[in-house]
Design an enzyme around this catalytic site. Sequence first.
Site, PDB file in Angstrom:
ATOM      1  CG  ASP A   1      -6.244  -0.623  12.256  1.00  0.00           C
ATOM      2  OD1 ASP A   1      -5.069  -0.798  11.858  1.00  0.00           O
ATOM      3  OD2 ASP A   1      -6.564  -0.612  13.459  1.00  0.00           O
TER       4      ASP A   1
ATOM      5  CG  ASN B   1      -0.992   4.245  10.009  1.00  0.00           C
ATOM      6  OD1 ASN B   1      -2.206   4.086  10.081  1.00  0.00           O
ATOM      7  ND2 ASN B   1      -0.155   3.238   9.861  1.00  0.00           N
TER       8      ASN B   1
ATOM      9  CD  GLU C   1       3.395  -0.714   5.015  1.00  0.00           C
ATOM     10  OE1 GLU C   1       4.327   0.080   4.805  1.00  0.00           O
ATOM     11  OE2 GLU C   1       3.195  -1.223   6.140  1.00  0.00           O
TER      12      GLU C   1
ATOM     13  CB  ILE D   1      -0.939   0.005   1.213  1.00  0.00           C
ATOM     14  CG1 ILE D   1      -1.858  -1.232   1.172  1.00  0.00           C
ATOM     15  CG2 ILE D   1      -1.772   1.283   1.259  1.00  0.00           C
ATOM     16  CD1 ILE D   1      -2.740  -1.380   2.402  1.00  0.00           C
TER      17      ILE D   1
END
Length: 303
Positions: free
Chosen positions: A188, A179, A214, A172
């Site tokens: 999440d 984040n 990720e 990702i």
Amino acid sequence: MIEFPKIQLDPDNTFASDFGILIHDEFKILYMDENLCNIIGVGKVPDKMSLPNLLSLIVDVNPEQALAHHHRLMEGSVRPRVQTFKVTKPSGKVAHVLVAESIVQWQGETAIQLAIIDITEKYNDFYQLEQQASIDSLSGLTNRNRFETILSNELTKAQKIGYPISCLYIDIDDFKLINDAYGHQAGDDVIRTFADCCKSSIRQSDFIGRWGGEEFIILLPHTSHQFALLLAERLRRRVSKSHIDMPDGTINFTISIGVNTLWGDVISPSAVLHQADQALSHAKRHGKDQVASYEKIITAHKN
């Protein structure tokens, strides 16, 4: 003097909650009790004339092998077996049973008795524990430990039989920035959204696992490099169109994918992942939100 063990009642004795008896001779059913009828979902004890041949009820059993075992058991040349079976009841519900053979006398003739215990509850408990040990709790995808086993097994099969198998290594993009900007709960949500995109993009024969953080791996058995690139591109586009609504805005995110394909090559799982990771690194270095082919990278370097 022989010292015997102390026997204590197991408080978890629901393992043997239902127990039934069936007696047969060469798989012709001679007797079945009411408890067994309850276990297998038959409404009442049938009369002797309507009892079927047991072999006609057992799926995926070789009749000749089953009869050969029966005769050896009656002769005393083999020991009685204990086996487990899955029973599909007339209602469609499934029961799991433990079946133990023994030799008995029935109406003056030697026959085989099957002591049948319903272990459905314990089987389901075990299955749930096994699933929990194999599933990543956040994404709902296969976790790394389980996926390592799948990867090893699938590579071995592909190399032995000789069919192509492709690997997608996925990351990702800018996950740390998400984040930092929106918080870990938003991160999440991104992982769960990505997992949903994957589940709706891959085939039933494919495998997907969360490798860590990720990073994710998708394994595509019986898949050529060209088709793997098409699947990867389809997944990339689907993810780029997804979004997550937040109180202070909308999160859009992208992924980068490295694709590696093997066909007949004898190579270790770690080497397969390393090659796919090299392709992923190429995609990340050249702008992210794209699919990169390990095969094309190697060809370009050779030229």
